[in-house]
Design an enzyme around this catalytic site. Structure first.
Site, short mmCIF file in Angstrom:
data_model
loop_
_atom_site.label_atom_id
_atom_site.label_comp_id
_atom_site.label_asym_id
_atom_site.label_seq_id
_atom_site.Cartn_x
_atom_site.Cartn_y
_atom_site.Cartn_z
N ASN A 7 -32.89 -2.54 129.49
CA ASN A 7 -32.25 -2.77 128.19
C ASN A 7 -30.76 -2.49 128.36
OD1 ASN A 7 -31.40 -2.78 125.57
ND2 ASN A 7 -32.85 -1.23 124.84
N ARG A 91 -34.87 -6.71 127.62
CA ARG A 91 -34.72 -6.81 126.16
C ARG A 91 -33.42 -7.55 125.86
NH1 ARG A 91 -31.88 -3.09 122.22
NH2 ARG A 91 -32.48 -4.04 120.24
N HIS A 180 -35.30 -5.53 115.43
CA HIS A 180 -36.33 -4.51 115.72
C HIS A 180 -37.72 -5.14 115.85
CE1 HIS A 180 -33.64 -1.59 113.23
NE2 HIS A 180 -33.40 -1.40 114.53
N ARG A 241 -24.03 1.58 108.19
CA ARG A 241 -23.97 0.19 107.70
C ARG A 241 -24.37 0.12 106.23
NH1 ARG A 241 -27.89 -2.07 112.20
NH2 ARG A 241 -27.01 -0.92 113.92
N GLU A 385 -40.90 0.68 122.21
CA GLU A 385 -40.43 -0.68 122.48
C GLU A 385 -40.55 -1.04 123.96
OE1 GLU A 385 -37.11 0.59 119.93
OE2 GLU A 385 -36.91 -1.53 119.42
#
Ligand code: ADP
Length: 400
Positions: A7, A91, A180, A241, A385
């Site tokens: 990743n 990923r 996600h 955010r 993940e």
């Protein structure tokens, strides 16, 4: 059979080597500051002491070279030959509309990832650097790419088209993609497995609540809606955010503050908003919970706004699916914060979602938080993940 999961960020590289027979992690690590002074690898082989390797790494290829050396090292490594790595899973953030599932890496796939750089200008180039480095160093090892967006590609158009002129979708592919995806997929599958039910018969809402947060409606194993959009900025308020806001706020602030560039707007919406913006204290929920407990009103307000957001999405998605069988909490906040879980579920009793105060006193492990025998189940499932990427990689490689 061992799978290496990679990743890449622009200056980082996370890796895990997983033995798929028992799905155990053989080794894992993090490379930081690639291309910057002070590059280092923190490497852990299961059952051995952590080593930190400090060496200049001018690019991702050099970083990967040192990672492979670490994995092979006689003293602190995990395997003795690169032949023991059967495949590599990468990923990648954005697959655009080109990828509805993971894909075996070919020149055409690389081209398609490149094409989608416009949708993920910071992330996709980093992922490509990781793929190129692996291709150079292990040219004969099959590689698979797993996209953060792919799981959401089953959404119907009514949930991914924005109410703006349709031509922007046609011209620029502006639409909801969602992120996600690997996490939502993993926890929804795991929920069905734990409950010993066929996922095809379940309506699941999955809440991935971390630094970035998103919620997904998973009907019969397929995502039908999710809270993040064209970018990971939409949806819940997050650490820094904004999530959903009235779009008219943007030109208003531009006029009032004399802001003229999209970079400045992106900066305030992505880095200075969310619970940090509201509280003025921190983007970390541990700090906010401590401050709220100590009586800080804005920290309380930030937490309430976040939990309200979670509740609204859960209720909306239950309505979209027609019912809800399972509510799953995952990621840093979802796995650890009993405070957020309990407050987010307040009011959801109207949907039969009843969280039990004692059962909810749990952190970082699989657990059921509801006592009711009939009606929906509330669960905590730590996300994984890397394992999902490794499973997808194995699946694609075995079915070539
Ligand atoms: P990322 O999106 O970076 O992968 P994570 O899923 O690791 O994020 O989530 C990180 C966030 O989880 C932290 O910013 C923090 O707010 C939250 N978190 C971690 N542990 C706890 C805890 N014990 N209580 C409340 N929040 C926590």
């Amino acid at each position: 059979m061992n799978i290496l999961v990679i990743n890449c960020g622009s200056s980082s590289l996370k890796y895990q080597l997983i033995d798929m027979k028992e799905e155990t992690v053989l080794a894992k690590g993090l490379v930081e500051r690639i291309g910057i002074e002070g590059s280092r690898i923190k490497h852990d082989t299961t059952g051995k002491e952590r080593v930190t390797i400090e060496e200049p790494m001018k690019d991702h290829k050099r970083a990967l070279e040192l990672v492979l050396n670490a994995i092979l090292d006689k003293n602190y490594g995990a395997i003795s030959s690169l032949d023991e790595i059967a495949a590599i899973g990468h990923r990648i953030l954005h697959g655009g509309e080109d990828f509805v599932q993971p894909a075996l890496i070919t020149n055409e796939v690389i081209e398609a990832i490149r094409k989608n750089i416009v949708l993920a200008p910071l992330h996709n180039p980093a992922g490509l650097m990781g793929i190129e480095a692996c291709r150079d160093l292990m040219p004969d090892t099959p590689m698979v790419v797993v996209f953060d967006t792919a799981f959401h590609q089953t959404m119907p158009a009514e949930n991914y088209i924005y109410p703006i002129p349709y031509e922007y979708y046609e011209k620029y592919k502006i639409r909801r993609y969602g992120f996600h995806g690997t996490s939502h997929k993993y926890v929804s599958l795991r929920a069905a497995e734990i409950l010993n039910k066929d996922i095809k018969n379940l309506n699941i809402v999955t809440c991935h609540l971390g630094n970035g947060s998103s919620i997904a409606a998973v009907k019969g194993g397929k995502c039908i809606d999710t809270s993040m959009g064209l970018t990971p900025l939409e949806g819940l308020p997050m650490g820094t955010r904004s999530g959903d806001i009235d779009p008219a706020i943007i030109p208003f602030i531009m006029d009032k503050e004399g802001i003229t560039t999209s970079a400045e707007i992106n900066d305030f919406l992505n880095k200075k908003s969310g619970v940090l913006g509201i509280s003025g204290i921190s983007s970390d929920f541990r700090d906010l919970e401590d401050a709220a407990e100590a009586g800080n009103e804005r920290a309380k307000l930030a937490l309430n706004i976040f939990c309200n957001g979670v509740r609204k999405y859960v209720a909306a998605y239950a309505a979209q699916m027609g019912s809800i069988d399972v509510l799953v909490f995952t990621a840093g906040i979802g796995e650890n914060s009993s405070y957020v879980r309990e407050r987010s579920c307040k009011g959801l009793e109207c949907l039969g979602l009843i969280i039990d105060h004692e059962l909810n006193d749990v952190r970082g492990k699989e657990a059921i938080l509801s006592k009711n025998i009939v009606g929906p189940t509330i669960m905590v499932i730590p996300t994984n993940e890397e394992l999902m990427i490794a499973r997808d990689t194995l699946d694609i490689v075995n079915n070539r």
